[in-house]
Enzyme design. Sequence first.
Site, mmCIF file in Angstrom:
data_model
loop_
_atom_site.group_PDB
_atom_site.id
_atom_site.type_symbol
_atom_site.label_atom_id
_atom_site.label_comp_id
_atom_site.label_asym_id
_atom_site.label_seq_id
_atom_site.Cartn_x
_atom_site.Cartn_y
_atom_site.Cartn_z
ATOM 1 C CE1 TYR A 197 -14.385 -7.141 1.633
ATOM 2 C CE2 TYR A 197 -12.258 -7.974 0.215
ATOM 3 C CZ TYR A 197 -12.927 -7.161 1.341
ATOM 4 O OH TYR A 197 -11.945 -6.714 2.207
ATOM 5 N NE ARG A 248 -5.507 4.186 2.358
ATOM 6 C CZ ARG A 248 -6.109 3.083 3.285
ATOM 7 N NH1 ARG A 248 -7.033 3.097 3.837
ATOM 8 N NH2 ARG A 248 -4.853 2.159 3.559
ATOM 9 N NE ARG A 291 -9.373 8.356 -5.938
ATOM 10 C CZ ARG A 291 -9.842 7.584 -4.785
ATOM 11 N NH1 ARG A 291 -8.959 6.578 -4.271
ATOM 12 N NH2 ARG A 291 -10.892 7.594 -4.450
ATOM 13 C CG ASP A 317 -9.190 -2.650 -4.555
ATOM 14 O OD1 ASP A 317 -8.400 -2.328 -3.464
ATOM 15 O OD2 ASP A 317 -9.976 -3.391 -4.682
ATOM 16 N NE ARG A 333 -4.144 -1.496 0.563
ATOM 17 C CZ ARG A 333 -5.501 -1.089 0.911
ATOM 18 N NH1 ARG A 333 -5.787 0.212 0.771
ATOM 19 N NH2 ARG A 333 -6.344 -2.100 0.840
HETATM 20 O O1 CP3 Z 1 0.232 -2.997 -1.802
HETATM 21 C C1 CP3 Z 1 -0.705 -2.766 -2.413
HETATM 22 O O2 CP3 Z 1 -0.918 -1.691 -3.019
HETATM 23 C C2 CP3 Z 1 -1.780 -3.878 -2.359
HETATM 24 C C3 CP3 Z 1 -2.826 -3.950 -3.304
HETATM 25 C C4 CP3 Z 1 -4.325 -3.954 -2.691
HETATM 26 C C5 CP3 Z 1 -4.886 -2.708 -2.645
HETATM 27 N N1 CP3 Z 1 -6.157 -3.103 -2.091
HETATM 28 C C6 CP3 Z 1 -4.784 -1.378 -3.084
HETATM 29 C C7 CP3 Z 1 -5.451 -0.233 -3.120
HETATM 30 C C8 CP3 Z 1 -4.971 -4.986 -1.886
HETATM 31 C C9 CP3 Z 1 -4.510 -6.136 -1.499
HETATM 32 C C10 CP3 Z 1 -6.094 -4.173 -1.443
HETATM 33 C C11 CP3 Z 1 -7.265 -4.858 -0.974
HETATM 34 C C12 CP3 Z 1 -8.434 -4.261 -0.360
HETATM 35 N N2 CP3 Z 1 -9.149 -3.481 -1.094
HETATM 36 C C13 CP3 Z 1 -9.014 -4.654 0.735
HETATM 37 C C14 CP3 Z 1 -8.640 -5.849 1.842
HETATM 38 C C15 CP3 Z 1 -7.916 -5.448 3.138
HETATM 39 C C16 CP3 Z 1 -6.429 -5.259 3.074
HETATM 40 O O3 CP3 Z 1 -5.819 -4.325 3.530
HETATM 41 O O4 CP3 Z 1 -6.038 -6.254 2.382
HETATM 42 C C17 CP3 Z 1 -10.236 -3.612 0.853
HETATM 43 C C18 CP3 Z 1 -11.052 -3.754 1.986
HETATM 44 C C19 CP3 Z 1 -10.126 -3.127 -0.433
HETATM 45 C C20 CP3 Z 1 -11.206 -2.026 -0.775
HETATM 46 C C21 CP3 Z 1 -10.455 -0.737 -0.906
HETATM 47 N N3 CP3 Z 1 -9.549 -0.527 -1.778
HETATM 48 C C22 CP3 Z 1 -11.321 0.471 -0.472
HETATM 49 C C23 CP3 Z 1 -12.499 0.778 0.241
HETATM 50 C C24 CP3 Z 1 -10.540 1.652 -0.999
HETATM 51 C C25 CP3 Z 1 -10.770 3.128 -0.880
HETATM 52 C C26 CP3 Z 1 -11.581 3.638 -1.899
HETATM 53 C C27 CP3 Z 1 -11.120 5.158 -2.157
HETATM 54 O O5 CP3 Z 1 -12.245 5.610 -2.966
HETATM 55 O O6 CP3 Z 1 -10.290 5.476 -1.924
HETATM 56 C C28 CP3 Z 1 -9.484 0.886 -1.753
HETATM 57 C C29 CP3 Z 1 -8.418 1.688 -2.513
HETATM 58 C C30 CP3 Z 1 -7.219 1.275 -2.648
HETATM 59 N N4 CP3 Z 1 -6.549 -0.063 -3.017
HETATM 60 C C31 CP3 Z 1 -5.834 2.118 -2.827
HETATM 61 C C32 CP3 Z 1 -4.992 1.151 -3.189
HETATM 62 C C33 CP3 Z 1 -3.210 1.281 -3.317
HETATM 63 C C34 CP3 Z 1 -5.863 3.480 -2.846
HETATM 64 C C35 CP3 Z 1 -6.049 4.224 -1.898
HETATM 65 C C36 CP3 Z 1 -5.825 3.585 -0.180
HETATM 66 O O7 CP3 Z 1 -4.273 3.587 -0.094
HETATM 67 O O8 CP3 Z 1 -6.311 2.835 0.265
#
Ligand code: CP3
Length: 372
Positions: free
Chosen positions: A167, A42, A51, A87, A38
């Site tokens: 999910y 954010r 964003r 994602d 990650r």
């Molecule tokens: O190293 C990585 O970047 C991992 C890749 C990854 C992302 N999401 C990238 C992402 C993984 C494995 C996920 C899994 C994921 N996505 C989960 C499972 C929990 C976990 O932490 O393993 C969940 C609940 C999500 C759903 C999700 N993704 C939401 C609700 C959001 C926010 C929506 C928004 O409008 O911002 C995301 C965004 C997301 N997924 C980002 C990234 C890099 C960007 C923002 C952030 O850092 O959250």
Amino acid sequence: MNFLPASHPLADGRTSDAPLIRALRGDRPERVPVWFMRQAGRSLPEYRAIRADHRMLDACVNPELASEITLQPVRRHGVDAAVFFSDIVVPMRLAGVEVDLVAGRGPVFAHPVRTAADVARCRAEFTADRLRDALDQVREAVRLTVARLGGTPLVGFAGAPFTLAAYLVEGGPSRDHLRARTLMHSDPETWRELLEWAADLSGVFLEAQVEAGASAVQLFDSWAGSLSATDYREHVAPASRRTLDAVRGLRFGHPLREGYAAHAATVPMIHFAVGSGHLLEELAGVGVSAVGVDWRTPLDEASRRLGDTVTLQGNLDPAYLGAPPEQLEEHLEDVLRRGSRAPAHVLNLGHGVPPETDPAVLTRIVELAHAR
Ligand code: CP3
């Protein structure tokens, strides 16, 4: 078995000796490679600025934006790998499944998948071929990113079939994945079909990222920790293996004689699950180069359990990112010391970067790790 083009960064040598790739092959490069799950996201103001004008899932399929967001943490922190901005639900969405990401909540599916008929409909309608045809922008995003990364490898990723199925069955986030686990036990055949379908979508997604230039992949199983080792082995591991087989089938390097394709090199694979201290053997057992360990299991103990045969990735406790520098540095030293027991070590967190992290702390960790 398919061969990657000669212009792939692993084939033309751009990334083949990068510290991350060497460590994933069981070697100990001069410096310990470090990246953060990650890292694109954010915690970075430059990410939040982009964003402000774009929805998450729109940004994921916009090649320029996805590439820029992927590169941001590499520029800022000097990490040893980029992780593709996307994602785990992106392949589902591109295959036609109605899903949205709701900030502060998680993925929300318009139609939960709970019965044999629901699963049959998914398999018929949201096919791997449909996904394959929808991946042009993802491939373009990877190509742009890899061209800009030079010798820094891009890690592609996908969600593991269990996490995606959890999910889908629940329709959204849940604490204990009870509905999904109930389906697994009450109708194992439907469960198997659901997981195979999810496995194929994740496999196609990984394959596309590697073909377009990713030098390694990580399979993320966010929720596998809720399973017993027996359930994981019987009802989940075959599907995760199936996803990774899509990558195992991709080789690079040109064997001299026909029939020697099996000796060409494979693409390194990392397998990570949260809360999975009791599943380390199973995670390694699906055939990967490295196992990601969360912060609950010390790396020396993890390595001992695995017979000191697998590269380990991890496992700084994200809670330390907000602690005073002395405590963080002490924790970092401890993780590196314990990691030295494994054949090789990729420094990372034990889960993703928390949104409130001060990015300067991540940069500092990279500097400290590289300075040793
Ligand atoms: O190293 C990585 O970047 C991992 C890749 C990854 C992302 N999401 C990238 C992402 C993984 C494995 C996920 C899994 C994921 N996505 C989960 C499972 C929990 C976990 O932490 O393993 C969940 C609940 C999500 C759903 C999700 N993704 C939401 C609700 C959001 C926010 C929506 C928004 O409008 O911002 C995301 C965004 C997301 N997924 C980002 C990234 C890099 C960007 C923002 C952030 O850092 O959250």
